[in-house]
Design a protein around this motif. Structure first.
Motif, PDB file in Angstrom:
ATOM      1  N   LEU A  27       0.819  -1.206   0.000  1.00 57.63           N
ATOM      2  CA  LEU A  27       0.000   0.000   0.000  1.00 57.63           C
ATOM      3  C   LEU A  27       0.858   1.263   0.000  1.00 57.63           C
ATOM      4  O   LEU A  27       0.460   2.292  -0.574  1.00 57.63           O
ATOM      5  N   ALA A  28       2.023   1.218   0.639  1.00 57.30           N
ATOM      6  CA  ALA A  28       2.819   2.430   0.829  1.00 57.30           C
ATOM      7  C   ALA A  28       3.789   2.694  -0.316  1.00 57.30           C
ATOM      8  O   ALA A  28       4.019   3.855  -0.678  1.00 57.30           O
ATOM      9  N   LEU A  29       4.381   1.652  -0.889  1.00 56.66           N
ATOM     10  CA  LEU A  29       5.456   1.831  -1.848  1.00 56.66           C
ATOM     11  C   LEU A  29       4.965   1.697  -3.277  1.00 56.66           C
ATOM     12  O   LEU A  29       4.013   0.983  -3.570  1.00 56.66           O
ATOM     13  N   GLY A  30       5.652   2.406  -4.180  1.00 52.51           N
ATOM     14  CA  GLY A  30       5.315   2.396  -5.590  1.00 52.51           C
ATOM     15  C   GLY A  30       6.072   3.492  -6.294  1.00 52.51           C
ATOM     16  O   GLY A  30       6.973   4.115  -5.720  1.00 52.51           O
ATOM     17  N   LEU A 307       3.160 -13.329  -3.471  1.00 56.82           N
ATOM     18  CA  LEU A 307       2.671 -12.579  -4.621  1.00 56.82           C
ATOM     19  C   LEU A 307       2.605 -11.086  -4.323  1.00 56.82           C
ATOM     20  O   LEU A 307       2.827 -10.258  -5.214  1.00 56.82           O
ATOM     21  N   LEU A 308       2.299 -10.707  -3.079  1.00 55.38           N
ATOM     22  CA  LEU A 308       2.340  -9.293  -2.707  1.00 55.38           C
ATOM     23  C   LEU A 308       3.758  -8.747  -2.865  1.00 55.38           C
ATOM     24  O   LEU A 308       3.951  -7.655  -3.426  1.00 55.38           O
ATOM     25  N   LEU A 309       4.754  -9.474  -2.391  1.00 51.40           N
ATOM     26  CA  LEU A 309       6.134  -9.015  -2.493  1.00 51.40           C
ATOM     27  C   LEU A 309       6.617  -9.045  -3.941  1.00 51.40           C
ATOM     28  O   LEU A 309       7.368  -8.156  -4.370  1.00 51.40           O
ATOM     29  N   ALA A 310       6.202 -10.047  -4.713  1.00 46.61           N
ATOM     30  CA  ALA A 310       6.587 -10.105  -6.123  1.00 46.61           C
ATOM     31  C   ALA A 310       5.980  -8.943  -6.905  1.00 46.61           C
ATOM     32  O   ALA A 310       6.643  -8.338  -7.756  1.00 46.61           O
ATOM     33  N   ASP A 311       4.728  -8.609  -6.610  1.00 43.94           N
ATOM     34  CA  ASP A 311       4.100  -7.475  -7.288  1.00 43.94           C
ATOM     35  C   ASP A 311       4.778  -6.165  -6.896  1.00 43.94           C
ATOM     36  O   ASP A 311       4.940  -5.271  -7.728  1.00 43.94           O
ATOM     37  N   LEU A 312       5.173  -6.046  -5.633  1.00 44.19           N
ATOM     38  CA  LEU A 312       5.886  -4.855  -5.190  1.00 44.19           C
ATOM     39  C   LEU A 312       7.213  -4.724  -5.935  1.00 44.19           C
ATOM     40  O   LEU A 312       7.579  -3.634  -6.405  1.00 44.19           O
ATOM     41  N   ALA A 313       7.943  -5.837  -6.067  1.00 41.89           N
ATOM     42  CA  ALA A 313       9.199  -5.806  -6.821  1.00 41.89           C
ATOM     43  C   ALA A 313       8.959  -5.480  -8.293  1.00 41.89           C
ATOM     44  O   ALA A 313       9.738  -4.737  -8.908  1.00 41.89           O
ATOM     45  N   ALA A 314       7.883  -6.022  -8.869  1.00 40.26           N
ATOM     46  CA  ALA A 314       7.576  -5.752 -10.279  1.00 40.26           C
ATOM     47  C   ALA A 314       7.305  -4.271 -10.518  1.00 40.26           C
ATOM     48  O   ALA A 314       7.616  -3.738 -11.586  1.00 40.26           O
ATOM     49  N   ARG A 315       6.731  -3.594  -9.528  1.00 37.47           N
ATOM     50  CA  ARG A 315       6.432  -2.163  -9.669  1.00 37.47           C
ATOM     51  C   ARG A 315       7.651  -1.289  -9.428  1.00 37.47           C
ATOM     52  O   ARG A 315       7.730  -0.181  -9.955  1.00 37.47           O
ATOM     53  N   LEU A 316       8.613  -1.756  -8.621  1.00 40.81           N
ATOM     54  CA  LEU A 316       9.729  -0.911  -8.208  1.00 40.81           C
ATOM     55  C   LEU A 316      11.007  -1.120  -9.022  1.00 40.81           C
ATOM     56  O   LEU A 316      11.794  -0.192  -9.172  1.00 40.81           O
ATOM     57  N   LEU A 318      11.747  -1.547 -12.229  1.00 42.23           N
ATOM     58  CA  LEU A 318      11.913  -0.781 -13.462  1.00 42.23           C
ATOM     59  C   LEU A 318      11.051   0.482 -13.460  1.00 42.23           C
ATOM     60  O   LEU A 318      10.651   0.965 -14.508  1.00 42.23           O
ATOM     61  N   ALA A 319      10.745   1.006 -12.261  1.00 37.10           N
ATOM     62  CA  ALA A 319       9.871   2.170 -12.150  1.00 37.10           C
ATOM     63  C   ALA A 319      10.416   3.331 -13.002  1.00 37.10           C
ATOM     64  O   ALA A 319      11.628   3.552 -13.068  1.00 37.10           O
ATOM     65  N   PRO A 320       9.506   4.076 -13.703  1.00 32.39           N
ATOM     66  CA  PRO A 320       8.044   3.996 -13.630  1.00 32.39           C
ATOM     67  C   PRO A 320       7.430   2.901 -14.497  1.00 32.39           C
ATOM     68  O   PRO A 320       6.218   2.742 -14.499  1.00 32.39           O
ATOM     69  N   ALA A 321       8.252   2.161 -15.278  1.00 34.63           N
ATOM     70  CA  ALA A 321       7.719   1.018 -16.017  1.00 34.63           C
ATOM     71  C   ALA A 321       7.429  -0.116 -15.042  1.00 34.63           C
ATOM     72  O   ALA A 321       7.857  -0.102 -13.885  1.00 34.63           O
TER      73      ALA A 321
END
Length: 346
Positions: A27-30, A307-316, A318-321
């Motif tokens: 919820l906090a990171l992105g 999956l929550l941690l994997a999604d967080l890594a996926a967002r961070l 290559l951010a903003p991609a």
């Protein structure tokens, strides 16, 4: 019936803490990170608690409209895939089994591809109907392929697990050919949607997409633990389970149906996300032992956290991609699977 390793006694409380932390971080990171305190207060305000202090309008908007449905979707998808992985490993009595072995994932993917491409060719259904239609088609595809696999595995009133495995491999290849055909028929915009969906992604998560999966996930999470004792008996062998009074053929049908339902809904909501149903149950089994009374809830918590941690890594990373989450889980899961094969060999 089975002993529990000492390290597994505190596993479920530890996994609950990990899940809470992973959910909070999601919820906090992105690309636009929020202070951890502000994200927690914004979440509590969204829950209806009248907290004072600070202008949290932006945080409430980001969390309530974007990150909360995405985090909930990751949580439910991870838990469902892990539970279905435990069910398949119990059915095949093999810790390296996966829901894809009986064609569930491929059949669900074929049904979802039919909904995506067919809907575009027909002008598109109403927006409110899309999540339900996608879930229905994915479930129908997964259930259809799984039913055919189960039917091919039946002989003389008994179900051959080895024959089901071979039929699942063949029908998975056939479903892959069908997805390729739909990709060929799709226009550019639909092809892009189908391609990203096949890579697995939680992008575009919404409450409308979450509700069908949440209903299915609750059903799977409530039903499978009620069959924990039967799954424990099945570990001893089919004949032994029958002698203990369990209806083995009925249990097989129920496990296949439950897996088709859960994986179909998960695939419809998030696309193809591999290795969660393989890696998570195996890791948890190493820690808590083979007793399904502990294995099932622990796997659900671990799958949701992963999956929550994997999604967080996926967002961070290559951010903003954004990296497709199915690609990330494959990058992590495939080497671990090879390690397991080598470990079993040597």
């Amino acid at each position: 019936m089975t002993s529990t390793p000492a390290s597994g006694r505190a596993l479920i409380p530890a996994l609950l803490l990990l899940l809470a932390l992973a959910f909070w971080l999601a919820l906090a990171l992105g690309p636009l990170s929020l202070p951890l305190g502000d994200s927690l207060r914004a979440l509590l305000r969204l829950a209806g608690l009248p907290l004072e202090g600070g202008d949290l309008a932006q945080a409430e908007l980001i969390i309530g409209q974007i990150r909360l449905p995405r985090a909930l979707l990751a949580l439910v998808v991870g838990a469902v895939l892990a539970l279905c992985g435990v069910a398949m490993q119990g059915l095949f009595r093999n810790p390296l089994a996966d829901p894809g072995l009986v064609g569930v994932s491929s059949g669900a993917a074929l049904g979802a591809a039919l909904a995506i491409v067919g809907g575009a060719l027909l002008g598109g259904p109403p927006a409110w109907l899309v999540p339900w239609l996608l879930s229905a088609c994915a479930f129908a595809g997964g259930l259809g392929v799984t039913a055919l696999v189960y039917r091919l595995g039946r002989r003389d009133g008994q179900t051959s697990v080895a024959t089901m495995l071979l039929a699942g491999i063949a029908l998975s290849a056939l479903a892959g050919a069908g997805i390729g055909l739909f990709s060929y028929l799709a226009d550019d915009a639909t092809l892009r949607t189908l391609t990203f969906w096949n890579l697995g992604s939680l992008n575009g998560a919404s409450y409308a997409r979450l509700w069908p999966l949440l209903l299915v996930g609750c059903g799977v999470a409530l039903w499978l633990p009620r069959r924990a004792t039967a799954l424990n008996a099945l570990l001893l062998g089919e004949s032994e389970a029958r002698h203990l009074g369990f209806e083995v053929e009925r249990l097989k049908r129920e496990l296949v149906l439950c897996t088709a339902l859960g994986v179909g809904a998960a695939v419809a909501a998030a696309g193809m996300i591999g290795f969660v149903g393989l890696v998570v149950p195996h890791l948890v089994r190493l820690l808590t032992g083979p007793d399904h009374r502990r294995l099932l809830p622990a796997a659900a918590l671990a799958g949701a956290s992963l999956l929550l941690l994997a999604d967080l890594a996926a967002r961070l990373l290559l951010a903003p991609a954004e990296l497709p989450i199915g690609t990330l889980t494959a990058l992590l899961g495939a080497p671990f699977f090879l390690y397991l094969l080598l470990r079993e060999r040597f």
